[in-house]
Design an enzyme around this catalytic site. Structure first.
Site, PDB file in Angstrom:
ATOM      1  N   ASP A  56       0.778  -1.256   0.000  1.00  0.00           N
ATOM      2  CA  ASP A  56       0.000   0.000   0.000  1.00  0.00           C
ATOM      3  C   ASP A  56       0.807   1.303   0.000  1.00  0.00           C
ATOM      4  O   ASP A  56       1.782   1.426   0.740  1.00  0.00           O
ATOM      5  CB  ASP A  56      -0.858   0.105   1.264  1.00  0.00           C
ATOM      6  CG  ASP A  56      -1.576  -1.154   1.630  1.00  0.00           C
ATOM      7  OD1 ASP A  56      -1.468  -2.137   0.907  1.00  0.00           O
ATOM      8  OD2 ASP A  56      -2.239  -1.141   2.673  1.00  0.00           O
ATOM      9  N   GLU A 238     -10.560  -2.266   4.401  1.00  0.00           N
ATOM     10  CA  GLU A 238      -9.217  -1.779   4.720  1.00  0.00           C
ATOM     11  C   GLU A 238      -9.039  -0.386   4.107  1.00  0.00           C
ATOM     12  O   GLU A 238      -9.771   0.007   3.194  1.00  0.00           O
ATOM     13  CB  GLU A 238      -8.149  -2.718   4.126  1.00  0.00           C
ATOM     14  CG  GLU A 238      -8.229  -4.143   4.645  1.00  0.00           C
ATOM     15  CD  GLU A 238      -7.116  -5.051   4.121  1.00  0.00           C
ATOM     16  OE1 GLU A 238      -6.511  -5.758   4.924  1.00  0.00           O
ATOM     17  OE2 GLU A 238      -6.847  -5.053   2.907  1.00  0.00           O
TER      18      GLU A 238
HETATM   19  C1  FRU Z   1      -3.916  -3.556   2.741  1.00  0.00           C
HETATM   20  C2  FRU Z   1      -3.301  -3.979   4.049  1.00  0.00           C
HETATM   21  C3  FRU Z   1      -3.653  -3.002   5.149  1.00  0.00           C
HETATM   22  C4  FRU Z   1      -2.550  -3.208   6.125  1.00  0.00           C
HETATM   23  C5  FRU Z   1      -1.363  -3.456   5.222  1.00  0.00           C
HETATM   24  C6  FRU Z   1      -0.378  -4.452   5.758  1.00  0.00           C
HETATM   25  O1  FRU Z   1      -3.267  -4.075   1.642  1.00  0.00           O
HETATM   26  O2  FRU Z   1      -3.714  -5.290   4.402  1.00  0.00           O
HETATM   27  O3  FRU Z   1      -4.940  -3.197   5.689  1.00  0.00           O
HETATM   28  O4  FRU Z   1      -2.353  -2.081   6.932  1.00  0.00           O
HETATM   29  O5  FRU Z   1      -1.894  -3.955   4.014  1.00  0.00           O
HETATM   30  O6  FRU Z   1       0.761  -4.472   4.974  1.00  0.00           O
END
Ligand code: FRU
Length: 527
Positions: A56, A238
């Site tokens: 992300d 998320e």
């Molecule tokens: C989304 C996610 C978020 C989390 C991160 C962990 O892709 O699962 O929810 O903070 O990636 O790397």
């Protein structure tokens, strides 16, 4: 989701061993044999880390002439692991400079996704009005609590920087929002809300978002929840984002709530939904509980927007991770894994009685496009399949713009094919009877790494008498903007050779290809 992080833990264990032998070897080999940014499949005008795993985008904030891009990063391997915030900056959203890791795991846990803001009035007290602090708001994900089978794995924390994001100090009073009993409780996104003169924070809590307010970024009040009875729930919610956006051509504003979901995306795996509505600083009220999708392709996830873009600029700029949890860990790149989408400017348009969130690549892309656009062809009738003369232009690092005009009767299907000498191809077609675009990557090249990768993605769309397609192709990706971004599809591919042939087609009924242009895009990396 629990299952997902269970999978993560498994992935870490299995792949850690593998990566010690294979990846680090490979990374070294690559470092010896291939200069970074010249490797096969390496995006040339999209952001990717020099090496190792990225997911992300995080903490995107504009401050004193610099766009900051932090990102989920595991510097020791090309698969997901203990998360850090990697860091890069840009003055134009196009050219990026890599900086050292900004935040590393500590005794409270890994550093999961989050946002960053400029605390202009020094409400936090970490800086001064003359030197306002940058504040990063992120999730701690505690692997020891995971190990012990506990629920209170995730909490929200802050860190500040007084030197334009170059170094960060974690707040000693962390966490600022302790876990509330939700196993999935993460990805805080903060804005300054003029109306209530307070900060608002939105985070995701498994199947809904929670909204908070604060005067100082340290003490947070839970205001409300949204979403249990709205949108799609085939996966975990998320990376939310909540911001106001003006409706094009009016003074009217709407609030946009972006909520990423995995799995449950429109074409499988990860996806990004949005809701439009009103927000009074306390509660978000959606106009409709239906899900809308920011992007119908399979490879735009965890996207959120830049904070603090100057008012004179006025843009809300979005960036997503150009991959999908279904196969991100196994795509056939070694030295690095994954890239970001192009930065996209978001706008709201009114279409009949509903509003549509439109995405268009930021205008700064022009800084790296060739001045001379090649007009490949103009005003030709297409019936059946037609190969276009590319006039020496390459396809794999370019923008392809096509404008079609329909007769009264629509072709049964029409579209465009990108192909190489091996017959590997991707096809974008519009199926009139179904009223949908389809992106087909079933013969796109290497797909052996995952049985979830191949397939046809669909996107419902009502076309008018003319249709424009703007397709940005990089070494291993295509981003398709229909009618100026009213519909977007982002999909990656791994063709053995670059695509070298461009064909258009129309079945059963002719149409006019009013214009076809190919513009080369220069690499942003000094290789
Ligand atoms: C989304 C996610 C978020 C989390 C991160 C962990 O892709 O699962 O929810 O903070 O990636 O790397």
């Amino acid at each position: 989701m629990n299952q997902k992080y269970f999978n993560y833990q498994l992935i870490i264990l299995v792949l850690f061993v593998w990566s010690c032998f294979s990846c680090s070897n490979q990374t070294t080999k690559n470092a010896e044999n291939t200069k970074p940014y010249t490797e096969k499949f390496r995006p040339q005008y999209h952001f990717s880390p020099d090496s190792a795993w990225m997911n992300d985008p995080n903490g995107m904030v504009y401050f004193e002439g610099e766009y900051h891009l932090f990102y989920q990063f595991y510097p020791d391997s090309n698969v997901w692991g203990p998360m850090h915030w990697g860091h890069a900056i840009s003055t134009d959203l196009v050219h990026w400079q890599h900086l050292p890791v900004a935040l590393s795991p500590d005794s409270l846990g890994f550093i999961f996704s989050g946002s960053a803001v400029v605390d202009r009035n020094n409400t936090s007290g970490f800086g001064s009005k003359e030197n306002p602090p940058l504040i990063a708001i992120f999730t701690y994900h505690n692997p020891e609590i995971v190990e012990a089978g506990g629920v209170e794995v995730e909490s929200q924390a802050i860190a500040y920087s007084l030197d334009k994001g170059r170094s960060w100090t974690k707040y000693e009073g962390n966490p600022v929002i302790p876990n509330d009993g939700n196993r999935d409780f993460r990805d805080p996104n903060v804005i300054w809300n003029e109306e209530i003169q307070k900060w608002n924070l939105v985070l995701s809590a498994s199947d809904h978002v929670q909204i908070y307010s604060s005067e100082n970024l340290k003490e947070w009040k839970h205001e409300s929840d949204f979403g249990i009875d709205a949108g799609t729930h085939d996966g975990v919610w998320e990376c939310p984002d909540l911001f106001p956006l003006q409706i094009e051509g009016t003074d009217e504003m709407k609030w946009v709530l972006i909520v990423n979901i995995n799995p449950g995306g429109p074409n499988g795996g990860s996806g990004t939904q949005y809701f439009l509505g009103e927000f009074d600083g306390h509660e978000f009220t959606a106009d409709s509980k239906e899900t809308n999708w920011v992007d119908w392709g399979r490879d735009n996830y965890a996207g959120v927007t830049w904070s603090d873009v100057p008012k004179e600029d006025g843009r809300r700029i979005f960036l997503g991770w150009m991959s999908n949890w279904d196969y991100a860990a196994v795509v056939p790149t070694k030295r690095w894994r994954s890239a970001m989408t192009l930065p996209r400017s978001l706008s709201l348009i009114k279409k009949k009685d509903s509003y549509v969130l439109k995405s268009t690549p930021v205008k700064e892309i022009d800084l790296i496009t060739d001045e001379s656009t090649s007009v490949i062809t103009e005003n030709i009738e297409v019936l059946g399949e037609k190969k276009l003369d590319l006039k020496g232009r390459a396809l794999n690092q370019s923008r392809i713009s096509l404008e079609f005009e329909m007769e009264e009767t629509l072709p049964q299907s029409f579209g465009v094919v990108f192909e190489n000498d091996l017959g590997e191809r991707v096809i974008l077609s519009y199926l009139s009877s179904a009223g949908q675009f389809q992106f087909n990557r079933t013969k796109s090249g290497d797909m052996s790494f995952s049985d979830k990768f191949s397939g046809v993605s669909f996107a419902p769309y009502k076309i008018g008498s003319t249709v424009t397609l703007d397709i940005f192709v990089d070494a291993a990706s295509s981003e398709i903007f229909v009618d100026g971004g009213e519909l977007v599809m982002t999909e990656i591919f791994f063709s053995t050779q670059p695509f070298s042939t461009l064909k258009v087609f129309a079945d059963k009924q002719a149409l006019t290809l009013r214009r076809a242009e190919v513009t080369a895009i220069r690499s942003i990396w000094n290789k």
